[in-house]
Design a protein around this motif. Structure first.
Motif, PDB file in Angstrom:
ATOM      1  N   GLU A 105       1.610  -0.972   3.208  1.00 15.63           N
ATOM      2  CA  GLU A 105       2.662  -1.613   3.944  1.00 15.63           C
ATOM      3  C   GLU A 105       2.247  -1.240   5.537  1.00 15.63           C
ATOM      4  N   ASN A 150      -3.772  -2.385   5.610  1.00 16.77           N
ATOM      5  CA  ASN A 150      -2.324  -2.483   5.561  1.00 16.77           C
ATOM      6  C   ASN A 150      -1.692  -3.722   5.985  1.00 16.77           C
ATOM      7  N   HIS A 224       3.950   0.919  -4.729  1.00 16.20           N
ATOM      8  CA  HIS A 224       3.428   2.033  -3.689  1.00 16.20           C
ATOM      9  C   HIS A 224       3.332   3.570  -3.933  1.00 16.20           C
TER      10      HIS A 224
END
Ligand code: URA
Length: 253
Positions: A105, A150, A224
């Motif tokens: 992310e 990311n 994640h």
């Protein structure tokens, strides 16, 4: 429409096979578009149909550009508000030629400090997941053999989820990284990366373990690692291991 939006739209046209665009006489002027440090490309030419001055189009992502060129283009980026609190830009790490790319992310505190993605607790878990799963599956693979990056390159304050405009602005660099590397598969870590890459709106629980596409590249979605660190998520951990196995076998046989 700002310069980045125009560039993205032109890239979209190029992907559709449209090689020329025309500027309407009397239309909005291209003056004031920021100059971009990337090498200019002439893949889409503008044909000015009247005495209007030539349009200064922002450059497209050049075919064959290297990660280094993209990094140079990012420079000391101030394109969105995330630059305000950052220490270091976290561009990506690993083998530029890797057939497997992991996308998270955005950087956390440790990553912001070191300028390297996934080096904190979540990163250590990701490294273990990659290396241990590969080993168990008889695949000789180290973290340094894959590429990790990311969606956003600067740490969101307090580790909040990146805002849509931040993802849109910074996402162009992820887009260019993926175009430059063209891996055999991508592994999206968590819902933010999954939604950014697939354009879908579902949560990660619905998407995990399934293949999607980013352009022509298969995307495996999984949890994640930060989510897996929570003690009550042991089932999710098992599922993430299964997802990773699928991705590793697809890429490394
Ligand atoms: N979480 C992410 O999404 N990326 C990192 O680099 C570290 C933690």
């Amino acid at each position: 429409m700002n310069a980045e939006e125009l560039r993205q739209q032109l890239e979209y046209y190029r992907d559709l096979g449209i090689k020329e665009v025309y500027r309407r006489p009397g239309g909005a002027s291209g003056a004031g578009l920021p100059a971009c440090a990337a090498e200019p490309t002439a893949q889409i030419q503008t044909t000015v149909a009247s005495p209007a001055p030539p349009v200064a189009l922002p450059p497209l992502a050049p075919a064959g550009e290297t990660l280094f060129q993209i990094l140079e283009d990012i420079g000391d980026c101030r394109r969105c508000r995330l630059h305000e609190g950052r220490n270091k830009i976290v561009f990506g790490v690993g083998d530029e030629k890797a057939p497997l790319v992991f996308v998270g992310e955005g950087p956390g505190a440790d990553e912001d400090e070191q300028g390297i993605p996934f080096v904190g607790r979540a990163g250590q878990l990701l490294t273990q997941m990659i290396e241990n799963t590969a080993k168990k599956e008889g695949i000789n693979l180290k973290r340094s053999d894959v590429y990790i990056c990311n969606v956003v390159k600067c740490r969101p304050p307090g580790n909040r989820t990146p805002e849509p405009d931040e993802m849109e602005i910074c996402g162009q660099f992820l887009y260019r990284q993926l175009l430059a590397m063209h891996p055999k598969a991508i592994c999206a870590l968590g819902g933010t990366a999954a939604r950014a890459l697939t354009g879908r709106k579902e949560g990660v629980t619905k998407m995990r373990g399934r293949w999607f596409q980013w352009k022509d590249i298969p995307v495996m979605v999984t949890y994640h690692p930060s989510f897996l660190l929570r003690p009550y998520n042991q089932d999710a951990k098992r599922e993430a291991w299964e997802d990773l196995k699928k991705a590793l076998h697809f890429v490394y046989g």
